[in-house]
Design an enzyme around this catalytic site. Structure first.
Site, PDB file in Angstrom:
ATOM      1  N   GLY A  10       0.822  -1.216   0.000  1.00 60.32           N
ATOM      2  CA  GLY A  10       0.000   0.000   0.000  1.00 60.32           C
ATOM      3  C   GLY A  10       0.851   1.260   0.000  1.00 60.32           C
ATOM      4  O   GLY A  10       2.072   1.215  -0.210  1.00 60.32           O
ATOM      5  N   ILE A  12       1.599   3.740   2.494  1.00 64.03           N
ATOM      6  CA  ILE A  12       2.606   3.919   3.555  1.00 64.03           C
ATOM      7  C   ILE A  12       3.561   2.724   3.550  1.00 64.03           C
ATOM      8  O   ILE A  12       4.781   2.875   3.641  1.00 64.03           O
ATOM      9  CB  ILE A  12       1.923   4.086   4.934  1.00 64.03           C
ATOM     10  CG1 ILE A  12       1.042   5.351   4.941  1.00 64.03           C
ATOM     11  CG2 ILE A  12       2.964   4.143   6.052  1.00 64.03           C
ATOM     12  CD1 ILE A  12       0.204   5.541   6.191  1.00 64.03           C
ATOM     13  N   TYR A 152     -14.738   2.906  11.005  1.00 67.70           N
ATOM     14  CA  TYR A 152     -13.276   2.800  10.818  1.00 67.70           C
ATOM     15  C   TYR A 152     -12.561   3.209  12.103  1.00 67.70           C
ATOM     16  O   TYR A 152     -11.694   2.498  12.615  1.00 67.70           O
ATOM     17  CB  TYR A 152     -12.835   3.694   9.647  1.00 67.70           C
ATOM     18  CG  TYR A 152     -11.340   3.923   9.567  1.00 67.70           C
ATOM     19  CD1 TYR A 152     -10.459   2.878   9.301  1.00 67.70           C
ATOM     20  CD2 TYR A 152     -10.804   5.203   9.756  1.00 67.70           C
ATOM     21  CE1 TYR A 152      -9.088   3.099   9.230  1.00 67.70           C
ATOM     22  CE2 TYR A 152      -9.437   5.433   9.679  1.00 67.70           C
ATOM     23  CZ  TYR A 152      -8.579   4.373   9.421  1.00 67.70           C
ATOM     24  OH  TYR A 152      -7.226   4.589   9.351  1.00 67.70           O
TER      25      TYR A 152
HETATM   26  N1  NAD Z   1      -2.977   7.234   4.827  1.00 71.56           N
HETATM   27  C1  NAD Z   1      -3.374   7.859   5.935  1.00 71.56           C
HETATM   28  O1  NAD Z   1      -3.600   9.070   5.940  1.00 71.56           O
HETATM   29  C2  NAD Z   1      -3.539   7.097   7.225  1.00 71.56           C
HETATM   30  C3  NAD Z   1      -3.915   7.810   8.371  1.00 71.56           C
HETATM   31  C4  NAD Z   1      -4.078   7.124   9.560  1.00 71.56           C
HETATM   32  C5  NAD Z   1      -3.858   5.766   9.622  1.00 71.56           C
HETATM   33  N2  NAD Z   1      -3.511   5.093   8.490  1.00 71.56           N
HETATM   34  C6  NAD Z   1      -3.307   3.644   8.592  1.00 71.56           C
HETATM   35  O2  NAD Z   1      -2.070   3.306   8.005  1.00 71.56           O
HETATM   36  C7  NAD Z   1      -2.150   2.025   7.400  1.00 71.56           C
HETATM   37  C8  NAD Z   1      -1.711   2.083   5.949  1.00 71.56           C
HETATM   38  O3  NAD Z   1      -2.562   2.993   5.253  1.00 71.56           O
HETATM   39  P1  NAD Z   1      -2.354   3.382   3.721  1.00 71.56           P
HETATM   40  O4  NAD Z   1      -2.804   4.775   3.542  1.00 71.56           O
HETATM   41  O5  NAD Z   1      -1.016   2.968   3.284  1.00 71.56           O
HETATM   42  O6  NAD Z   1      -3.479   2.462   3.052  1.00 71.56           O
HETATM   43  P2  NAD Z   1      -3.393   1.467   1.829  1.00 71.56           P
HETATM   44  O7  NAD Z   1      -4.807   1.022   1.586  1.00 71.56           O
HETATM   45  O8  NAD Z   1      -2.643   2.075   0.701  1.00 71.56           O
HETATM   46  O9  NAD Z   1      -2.553   0.245   2.410  1.00 71.56           O
HETATM   47  C9  NAD Z   1      -3.115  -0.807   3.137  1.00 71.56           C
HETATM   48  C10 NAD Z   1      -2.624  -2.105   2.509  1.00 71.56           C
HETATM   49  O10 NAD Z   1      -3.152  -3.183   3.273  1.00 71.56           O
HETATM   50  C11 NAD Z   1      -3.587  -4.207   2.390  1.00 71.56           C
HETATM   51  N3  NAD Z   1      -4.653  -4.968   3.027  1.00 71.56           N
HETATM   52  C12 NAD Z   1      -5.890  -4.517   3.341  1.00 71.56           C
HETATM   53  N4  NAD Z   1      -6.618  -5.517   3.868  1.00 71.56           N
HETATM   54  C13 NAD Z   1      -5.812  -6.601   3.914  1.00 71.56           C
HETATM   55  C14 NAD Z   1      -5.991  -7.932   4.356  1.00 71.56           C
HETATM   56  N5  NAD Z   1      -7.170  -8.351   4.839  1.00 71.56           N
HETATM   57  N6  NAD Z   1      -4.968  -8.795   4.268  1.00 71.56           N
HETATM   58  C15 NAD Z   1      -3.765  -8.391   3.746  1.00 71.56           C
HETATM   59  N7  NAD Z   1      -3.528  -7.130   3.304  1.00 71.56           N
HETATM   60  C16 NAD Z   1      -4.553  -6.254   3.386  1.00 71.56           C
HETATM   61  C17 NAD Z   1      -4.079  -3.465   1.163  1.00 71.56           C
HETATM   62  O11 NAD Z   1      -4.093  -4.272  -0.016  1.00 71.56           O
HETATM   63  C18 NAD Z   1      -3.095  -2.296   1.064  1.00 71.56           C
HETATM   64  O12 NAD Z   1      -2.017  -2.596   0.209  1.00 71.56           O
HETATM   65  C19 NAD Z   1      -3.581   1.548   7.613  1.00 71.56           C
HETATM   66  O13 NAD Z   1      -3.627   0.773   8.776  1.00 71.56           O
HETATM   67  C20 NAD Z   1      -4.333   2.839   7.836  1.00 71.56           C
HETATM   68  O14 NAD Z   1      -5.517   2.644   8.583  1.00 71.56           O
HETATM   69  C21 NAD Z   1      -3.348   5.722   7.290  1.00 71.56           C
END
Ligand code: NAD
Length: 326
Positions: A10, A12, A152
């Site tokens: 993903g 991050i 969420y």
């Molecule tokens: N981007 C933001 O602003 C933000 C803010 C606060 C928290 N977060 C948290 O940071 C983390 C990463 O966020 P991101 O923005 O990179 O999101 P993203 O959706 O780009 O990355 C999440 C990854 O997890 C994978 N994934 C989801 N469900 C899955 C499962 N059941 N099994 C295996 N893989 C799975 C997805 O395919 C994806 O590649 C998440 O936990 C998110 O809640 C992000």
């Protein structure tokens, strides 16, 4: 050190993996490449690592306990950085059960294995959304959190409580990181900064929910990656840290900054505020500064400039940002 990064394909995750490989760590990624947004974007995120000798990818779901157990048994992992989750406030209102499954049960699956295999540190990616709608600013880690605005946020808070529970029961070292709106290259295409950039670049109006006075604490991706690496160094027994910029930016200002960065005048279409969205996020980052030596370096203007530059380059190369947003 061998680090498992869940959700490593993903936004991050892929930025973190790049940085961990660069400093010589071995990295194992688990990701199910789901279609919350176009999975080809995730394929594109990780293709640069596939041939790296220290990189290993497992295409599986964190809800698949049998497969997860096999991976832990085989890989002899030192630390877990658990980023895999269903993100996104609005989608969670339509699919609350999916968020409980992935964000809560998926986290418990990993905590169980972390205990079983004596993992040295478990880092959990939480969110500023756990603070809910509140007027006492800025948000600090010791605030009482008993009301969130979306499934969420409630799922993330619940997973945080399970982390605490597993630390208490099994003495597992756990660091909870509350990320505040992260942005930068490879950002999810369904996040505001991506959508706005695309529309402004095309000369189309930006849908602005509310009057533009809502604020967010926007954090540039390299600051988040640095924060995660700092917590790996410190490895506290159990701590929660806000990782934000420590600044508030109004939605209207963000839209202007993106327009200026693209050299275009932003047009705005005002729409009613959306359920589930909180009016303000604002991080108190004193604890991360004191305990981790965390110092965010990229402010919103520099960050947006870097993002729009990347965006325009991807666009002209026919890159993944041209794909449809699901
Ligand atoms: N981007 C933001 O602003 C933000 C803010 C606060 C928290 N977060 C948290 O940071 C983390 C990463 O966020 P991101 O923005 O990179 O999101 P993203 O959706 O780009 O990355 C999440 C990854 O997890 C994978 N994934 C989801 N469900 C899955 C499962 N059941 N099994 C295996 N893989 C799975 C997805 O395919 C994806 O590649 C998440 O936990 C998110 O809640 C992000």
């Amino acid at each position: 050190m061998k680090v498992l990064v869940t959700g490593g394909a993903g936004f991050i995750g892929s930025n973190l993996v790049k940085s961990l490989l660069k400093v010589g760590h071995q990295v194992v990624v688990i990701d199910n490449f789901n279609d919350y947004y176009d999975p080809k974007i995730k394929e594109n995120n990780i293709k640069q690592f596939i041939k790296h000798g220290n990189f290993k990818l497992y295409r599986t779901d964190i809800l698949n306990q049998i497969r997860l157990a096999e991976i832990f048994k085989k890989e002899e992992i030192d630390k877990v950085i658990h980023l895999a989750a269903m993100a996104g406030v609005r989608n969670s209102i339509d699919k609350p059960n999916l968020y409980v499954d992935v964000d809560v049960k998926g986290t418990i699956n990993l905590l169980d294995l972390a205990v079983k295999y004596n993992i040295k540190q478990f880092v959990f990616a939480s969110s500023s959304s756990v603070y809910g709608e509140r007027k006492d600013l800025p948000f600090s880690e010791d605030m009482k959190l008993d009301s969130q605005a979306s499934p969420y946020a409630t799922a993330k808070r619940s997973a945080e409580l399970f982390c605490r529970n597993y630390h208490n029961l099994y003495d597992l070292n756990i660091s909870i990181l509350r990320f505040f709106t992260v942005f930068g290259p490879r950002q999810r295409p369904n996040m505001a900064i991506s959508k706005f950039t695309k529309l402004i670049a095309q000369g189309q109006p930006v849908p602005m929910f509310g009057d533009g006075s809502t604020t967010r604490d926007y954090t540039y991706i390299s600051d988040i990656v640095r924060g995660i690496k700092l917590v790996l160094e410190v490895n506290p027994r159990f701590e929660i840290f806000n990782l934000g910029s420590g600044r508030q930016v109004k939605l209207l200002t963000l839209i202007e900054v993106i327009g200026n960065s693209l050299g275009k005048k932003s047009k705005i279409k005002e729409l009613p505020a959306q359920p589930g969205d909180v009016p303000v996020t604002y991080a108190d980052i004193t604890k991360a500064k004191d305990r981790l030596n965390y110092q965010p370096q990229i402010d919103i203007r520099r960050g947006v400039a870097k993002f729009t530059q990347w965006y325009m380059k991807e666009k002209s190369n026919g890159g993944h940002i041209n794909r449809k947003v699901i």
